[in-house]
Design a protein around this motif. Structure first.
Motif, PDB file in Angstrom:
ATOM      1  N   CYS A  94      76.077   6.631  19.699  1.00 29.66           N
ATOM      2  CA  CYS A  94      74.812   7.214  19.265  1.00 29.66           C
ATOM      3  C   CYS A  94      74.792   7.334  17.750  1.00 29.66           C
ATOM      4  CB  CYS A  94      74.581   8.588  19.897  1.00 29.66           C
ATOM      5  SG  CYS A  94      75.877   9.792  19.531  1.00 29.66           S
ATOM      6  N   LEU A  95      73.593   7.328  17.230  1.00 24.23           N
ATOM      7  CA  LEU A  95      73.337   7.685  15.840  1.00 24.23           C
ATOM      8  C   LEU A  95      72.729   9.078  15.851  1.00 24.23           C
ATOM      9  CD1 LEU A  95      73.031   6.565  12.790  1.00 24.23           C
ATOM     10  CD2 LEU A  95      70.627   6.295  13.426  1.00 24.23           C
ATOM     11  N   VAL A  96      73.301   9.996  15.092  1.00 25.10           N
ATOM     12  CA  VAL A  96      72.796  11.371  15.048  1.00 25.10           C
ATOM     13  C   VAL A  96      72.485  11.732  13.600  1.00 25.10           C
ATOM     14  CG1 VAL A  96      73.205  13.783  15.617  1.00 25.10           C
ATOM     15  CG2 VAL A  96      74.207  11.992  17.045  1.00 25.10           C
ATOM     16  N   VAL A  97      71.275  12.214  13.380  1.00 26.99           N
ATOM     17  CA  VAL A  97      70.875  12.710  12.063  1.00 26.99           C
ATOM     18  C   VAL A  97      70.689  14.221  12.167  1.00 26.99           C
ATOM     19  CG1 VAL A  97      69.091  12.699  10.289  1.00 26.99           C
ATOM     20  CG2 VAL A  97      69.788  10.545  11.372  1.00 26.99           C
ATOM     21  N   HIS A  98      71.458  14.962  11.372  1.00 23.46           N
ATOM     22  CA  HIS A  98      71.326  16.414  11.282  1.00 23.46           C
ATOM     23  C   HIS A  98      70.600  16.733   9.983  1.00 23.46           C
ATOM     24  CE1 HIS A  98      74.270  16.944  14.516  1.00 23.46           C
ATOM     25  NE2 HIS A  98      75.067  16.107  13.886  1.00 23.46           N
ATOM     26  N   ALA A  99      69.514  17.492  10.064  1.00 23.07           N
ATOM     27  CA  ALA A  99      68.723  17.795   8.866  1.00 23.07           C
ATOM     28  C   ALA A  99      68.458  19.286   8.753  1.00 23.07           C
ATOM     29  CB  ALA A  99      67.391  17.030   8.898  1.00 23.07           C
ATOM     30  N   GLY A 119      63.875  13.666   2.145  1.00 24.43           N
ATOM     31  CA  GLY A 119      64.506  14.455   1.093  1.00 24.43           C
ATOM     32  C   GLY A 119      65.245  15.672   1.602  1.00 24.43           C
ATOM     33  N   ALA A 120      65.293  15.843   2.918  1.00 27.10           N
ATOM     34  CA  ALA A 120      65.948  17.021   3.493  1.00 27.10           C
ATOM     35  C   ALA A 120      67.468  16.888   3.413  1.00 27.10           C
ATOM     36  CB  ALA A 120      65.527  17.194   4.949  1.00 27.10           C
ATOM     37  N   PRO A 121      68.200  18.000   3.219  1.00 30.92           N
ATOM     38  CA  PRO A 121      69.661  17.939   3.298  1.00 30.92           C
ATOM     39  C   PRO A 121      70.058  17.455   4.692  1.00 30.92           C
ATOM     40  CG  PRO A 121      68.904  20.090   2.516  1.00 30.92           C
ATOM     41  CD  PRO A 121      67.703  19.371   3.005  1.00 30.92           C
ATOM     42  N   ARG A 122      70.938  16.457   4.761  1.00 29.60           N
ATOM     43  CA  ARG A 122      71.249  15.945   6.095  1.00 29.60           C
ATOM     44  C   ARG A 122      72.630  15.298   6.154  1.00 29.60           C
ATOM     45  NH1 ARG A 122      67.309  12.462   4.007  1.00 29.60           N
ATOM     46  NH2 ARG A 122      67.844  10.242   4.032  1.00 29.60           N
ATOM     47  N   LEU A 123      73.119  15.210   7.372  1.00 26.79           N
ATOM     48  CA  LEU A 123      74.346  14.501   7.707  1.00 26.79           C
ATOM     49  C   LEU A 123      73.990  13.395   8.690  1.00 26.79           C
ATOM     50  CD1 LEU A 123      76.871  17.393   8.461  1.00 26.79           C
ATOM     51  CD2 LEU A 123      76.967  15.844   6.511  1.00 26.79           C
ATOM     52  N   ALA A 130      67.280  32.532   6.422  1.00 26.18           N
ATOM     53  CA  ALA A 130      66.104  33.147   7.042  1.00 26.18           C
ATOM     54  C   ALA A 130      64.861  32.306   6.753  1.00 26.18           C
ATOM     55  CB  ALA A 130      65.917  34.566   6.511  1.00 26.18           C
ATOM     56  N   GLY A 131      64.090  32.047   7.800  1.00 26.40           N
ATOM     57  CA  GLY A 131      62.877  31.261   7.660  1.00 26.40           C
ATOM     58  C   GLY A 131      63.098  29.767   7.730  1.00 26.40           C
ATOM     59  N   HIS A 132      64.330  29.324   7.675  1.00 31.40           N
ATOM     60  CA  HIS A 132      64.655  27.896   7.725  1.00 31.40           C
ATOM     61  C   HIS A 132      65.106  27.535   9.146  1.00 31.40           C
ATOM     62  CE1 HIS A 132      65.031  27.128   3.182  1.00 31.40           C
ATOM     63  NE2 HIS A 132      64.573  28.371   3.330  1.00 31.40           N
ATOM     64  N   ALA A 133      65.428  26.265   9.359  1.00 32.96           N
ATOM     65  CA  ALA A 133      65.861  25.805  10.680  1.00 32.96           C
ATOM     66  C   ALA A 133      66.712  24.556  10.506  1.00 32.96           C
ATOM     67  CB  ALA A 133      64.649  25.512  11.570  1.00 32.96           C
ATOM     68  N   THR A 134      67.358  24.171  11.583  1.00 27.81           N
ATOM     69  CA  THR A 134      68.102  22.913  11.604  1.00 27.81           C
ATOM     70  C   THR A 134      67.519  22.022  12.695  1.00 27.81           C
ATOM     71  OG1 THR A 134      69.772  23.745  13.154  1.00 27.81           O
ATOM     72  CG2 THR A 134      70.227  23.977  10.793  1.00 27.81           C
ATOM     73  N   LEU A 135      67.644  20.724  12.484  1.00 28.76           N
ATOM     74  CA  LEU A 135      67.143  19.741  13.437  1.00 28.76           C
ATOM     75  C   LEU A 135      68.228  18.686  13.610  1.00 28.76           C
ATOM     76  CD1 LEU A 135      64.240  19.395  14.767  1.00 28.76           C
ATOM     77  CD2 LEU A 135      63.937  17.517  13.139  1.00 28.76           C
ATOM     78  N   CYS A 147      85.797  17.532  20.109  1.00 31.18           N
ATOM     79  CA  CYS A 147      84.449  16.937  20.109  1.00 31.18           C
ATOM     80  C   CYS A 147      83.369  17.985  19.891  1.00 31.18           C
ATOM     81  CB  CYS A 147      84.198  16.220  21.427  1.00 31.18           C
ATOM     82  SG  CYS A 147      85.303  14.832  21.707  1.00 31.18           S
ATOM     83  N   CYS A 148      83.649  19.227  20.262  1.00 32.80           N
ATOM     84  CA  CYS A 148      82.661  20.303  20.133  1.00 32.80           C
ATOM     85  C   CYS A 148      82.824  20.948  18.760  1.00 32.80           C
ATOM     86  CB  CYS A 148      82.861  21.321  21.250  1.00 32.80           C
ATOM     87  SG  CYS A 148      81.489  22.456  21.508  1.00 32.80           S
ATOM     88  N   GLY A 149      82.554  20.136  17.729  1.00 34.81           N
ATOM     89  CA  GLY A 149      82.836  20.563  16.371  1.00 34.81           C
ATOM     90  C   GLY A 149      81.628  21.106  15.635  1.00 34.81           C
ATOM     91  N   THR A 150      81.817  21.317  14.343  1.00 33.03           N
ATOM     92  CA  THR A 150      80.765  21.858  13.499  1.00 33.03           C
ATOM     93  C   THR A 150      80.930  21.292  12.096  1.00 33.03           C
ATOM     94  OG1 THR A 150      79.704  23.907  12.722  1.00 33.03           O
ATOM     95  CG2 THR A 150      82.096  23.896  12.829  1.00 33.03           C
ATOM     96  N   ALA A 151      79.814  21.210  11.370  1.00 34.35           N
ATOM     97  CA  ALA A 151      79.837  20.725   9.991  1.00 34.35           C
ATOM     98  C   ALA A 151      78.693  21.381   9.233  1.00 34.35           C
ATOM     99  CB  ALA A 151      79.715  19.198   9.940  1.00 34.35           C
ATOM    100  N   SER A 152      78.787  21.407   7.912  1.00 31.49           N
ATOM    101  CA  SER A 152      77.782  22.082   7.094  1.00 31.49           C
ATOM    102  C   SER A 152      77.330  21.205   5.944  1.00 31.49           C
ATOM    103  CB  SER A 152      78.337  23.399   6.533  1.00 31.49           C
ATOM    104  OG  SER A 152      78.676  24.291   7.574  1.00 31.49           O
ATOM    105  N   VAL A 153      76.086  21.413   5.542  1.00 27.70           N
ATOM    106  CA  VAL A 153      75.532  20.844   4.318  1.00 27.70           C
ATOM    107  C   VAL A 153      74.830  21.987   3.604  1.00 27.70           C
ATOM    108  CG1 VAL A 153      73.888  19.243   3.289  1.00 27.70           C
ATOM    109  CG2 VAL A 153      75.242  18.525   5.243  1.00 27.70           C
ATOM    110  N   GLY A 154      75.369  22.421   2.491  1.00 25.45           N
ATOM    111  CA  GLY A 154      74.798  23.569   1.804  1.00 25.45           C
ATOM    112  C   GLY A 154      74.759  24.769   2.731  1.00 25.45           C
ATOM    113  N   PRO A 155      73.595  25.425   2.870  1.00 25.35           N
ATOM    114  CA  PRO A 155      73.515  26.621   3.712  1.00 25.35           C
ATOM    115  C   PRO A 155      73.280  26.313   5.190  1.00 25.35           C
ATOM    116  CG  PRO A 155      71.405  26.255   2.653  1.00 25.35           C
ATOM    117  CD  PRO A 155      72.329  25.180   2.137  1.00 25.35           C
ATOM    118  N   TYR A 156      73.248  25.035   5.562  1.00 26.67           N
ATOM    119  CA  TYR A 156      72.935  24.649   6.940  1.00 26.67           C
ATOM    120  C   TYR A 156      74.207  24.277   7.699  1.00 26.67           C
ATOM    121  CZ  TYR A 156      68.214  24.268   5.023  1.00 26.67           C
ATOM    122  OH  TYR A 156      67.013  24.521   4.413  1.00 26.67           O
ATOM    123  N   ARG A 157      74.325  24.816   8.912  1.00 26.10           N
ATOM    124  CA  ARG A 157      75.466  24.485   9.778  1.00 26.10           C
ATOM    125  C   ARG A 157      74.951  23.771  11.017  1.00 26.10           C
ATOM    126  NH1 ARG A 157      77.602  25.502  14.223  1.00 26.10           N
ATOM    127  NH2 ARG A 157      76.006  27.038  14.752  1.00 26.10           N
TER     128      ARG A 157
END
Length: 487
Positions: free
Chosen positions: A309-314, A409-413, A365-370, A42-52
């Motif tokens: 839950c519904l989770v949006v990663h951006a 328009g943000a990269p998201r899962l 650098a300079g970016h973030a995840t939400l 359950c404590c997993g990870t996923a990526s979209v482009g340069p975002y983890r």
């Protein structure tokens, strides 16, 4: 002879890895089989482009539980998994525009309450904070950090009477409202009941200890690697102590003979002979697909699952200025939102948990995840076609209103209940069974199969229950039972 055979652990999630470390550190041969290509469960990870993104838990409390696992292996956690304490632990934002930063220092937190709610409520808060500490001390060693596989474990008359006197068997919302008067502060100490799958009006007052862990004990985060750094560190530690972890291999059957567990069969056709197995994966699915009929537990005849839950990663091209690590935006319709979940409907005005960790290795650098979590019904009542798209659109509009900008328009899962089901979670919820009284402590599915000697369980579906510390404890308890040191 049993001690010379390896212990087989099914699942390299937090519970399975905790068990593996304790067993390997005690000198037992251990084989962990994990269907995925990496540890975590359950404590997993996923990526979209340069975002983890961390796709599992985002809140870490009680780091001492983690530290104890490393100590059992003769290691210092700081050398493997350095943590930092979040300050604030949360930022709570109310629909009237006010906010409360939950900070770890007692005096600083009292000042926060005084500034928001006035001196009288600050005095009440100080007394309530002391009560939370007393409840935590009463519950932790007696009911949380203890093996609950025997009915005798529930018979603690002195502790039960003490908890009753403190209001532990009242409903959580009534307990908190008996000590605090400002609705904003009451919400700050009752929203945590959703962690155990219940609204504040249904959860018992004993679950106020979750508010203690959050608001008094503090919230932590790995200094690098995000929450997924936790299972990675535990897996590396288990391997250092001699455990073998086999990824991309699925257990398909736990074999038994006349004396108990005999072997675990894999999808490769291999048969791992063993007298002890720890099943640390989704328990209802394991009973349906992996375990012998004799392992059935009457507690799972009518399981009651937590909401999902519904989770949006951006991925963001910049970090929102002044953003806290965790921000909880409360909705206006508090009671109506909980009622909707009970009825299996989306909440009309959900509260949103927004997590914005330091970029670190998760973003350029300079970016973030939400990551934004909205409570949602599980799949027990179905999930209509198109519902995910409608909820995602509403969520993005709400985030724009809250000042996060246009994320369309943000990269998201997007993770929804059907996605959780595909990941192996029964009823499409990553929060397992809820914690109503009839699914708590000894009444929760047992950590041992009484009619199958050598078969043990770890994870969210068994005691102590849901959350990072309880799952880690469940793995340790399974290991101690095998080693003969359970208490």
């Amino acid at each position: 002879m049993a001690a010379t055979r390896p212990v087989v652990v099914v699942g390299a999630g937090l519970g399975g890895l905790s068990a593996a470390v304790h067993l390997a550190a005690a000198g037992r041969e251990v084989i962990v089989v994990e269907a995925r290509k990496e540890p975590g469960g359950c404590c997993g990870t996923a990526s979209v482009g340069p975002y983890r993104f961390d796709t599992g838990p985002s809140v870490l409390t009680m780091p001492s539980v983690l530290a104890e696992i490393f100590a059992a292996a003769g290691e210092d956690m700081d050398g493997w998994l350095p943590l930092r304490r979040l300050d604030p632990c949360y930022r709570l934002v109310y629909h009237d525009g006010s906010h409360l930063d939950v900070v770890p220092d007692a005096e600083a937190m009292t000042e926060q309450v005084r500034a928001l709610c006035g001196p009288d409520e600050a005095a009440r808060y100080r007394r309530f904070r002391a009560l939370l500490g007393e409840m935590f001390q009463a519950e932790w060693s007696t009911f949380i950090d203890r093996d609950m596989t025997s009915l005798r474990s529930m018979v603690r008359p002195y502790t039960l009477l003490k908890l009753a006197a403190m209001g532990g068997f009242r409903r959580l919302d009534r307990l908190v409202a008996a000590h605090l008067t400002d609705e904003r502060l009451i919400k700050a100490h009752t929203f945590q009941s959703l962690y155990v799958g219940l609204p504040p009006g249904q959860a018992l007052g004993v679950y106020a200890v979750i508010a203690y862990m959050d608001t008094v004990g503090g919230v932590y985060f790995p200094r690098s690697g995000g929450m997924h750094a936790i299972p990675k560190a535990l897996a590396a530690l288990a391997e250092k102590k001699g455990a073998v972890i086999r990824y991309g291999v699925r257990a398909v059957e736990v074999e038994t003979d006349g004396t108990g567990v005999a072997a675990v069969r894999l999808d490769t056709g291999e048969r791992l002979a063993t007298r002890h197995a720890v099943v640390a994966c989704d328990l209802p699915r394991a009973h349906a697909r992996l375990l012998p009929p004799a392992a059935r537990d009457w507690r799972l005849r009518r399981p009651r699952f937590s909401p999902s839950c519904l989770v949006v990663h951006a991925g963001l091209d910049r970090r929102p200025p002044g953003q806290a690590h965790h921000t909880l935006h409360f909705g206006r319709q508090w009671a109506a939102s909980f009622a909707a979940l009970r009825q299996g409907r989306p909440q009309p005005d959900p509260s949103l948990l927004v997590t914005c960790p330091p970029a670190g290795d998760a973003a350029p650098a300079g970016h973030a995840t939400l990551s934004v979590l909205e409570p949602a019904p599980n799949l027990s009542g179905g999930w209509s076609p198109g519902l995910t798209a409608r909820l995602e659109e509403r969520l993005l509009a709400r985030l724009a209103e809250l000042g996060y900008g246009d994320l369309s328009g943000a990269p998201r899962l997007v993770w929804d209940p059907p996605a959780w089901a595909k990941e192996g979670h029964s009823a499409g919820t990553p929060f397992a069974l809820d914690h109503r009284f009839t699914q708590t402590a000894w009444l929760r599915p047992s950590g041992v199969a009484r009619r199958v000697p050598g078969l043990h369980f770890a994870g969210m579906h068994t005691a102590p229950g849901v959350g990072v510390p309880p799952v880690l404890i469940s793995g340790r308890l399974a290991a101690h039972r095998i080693l003969g040191t359970a208490r």
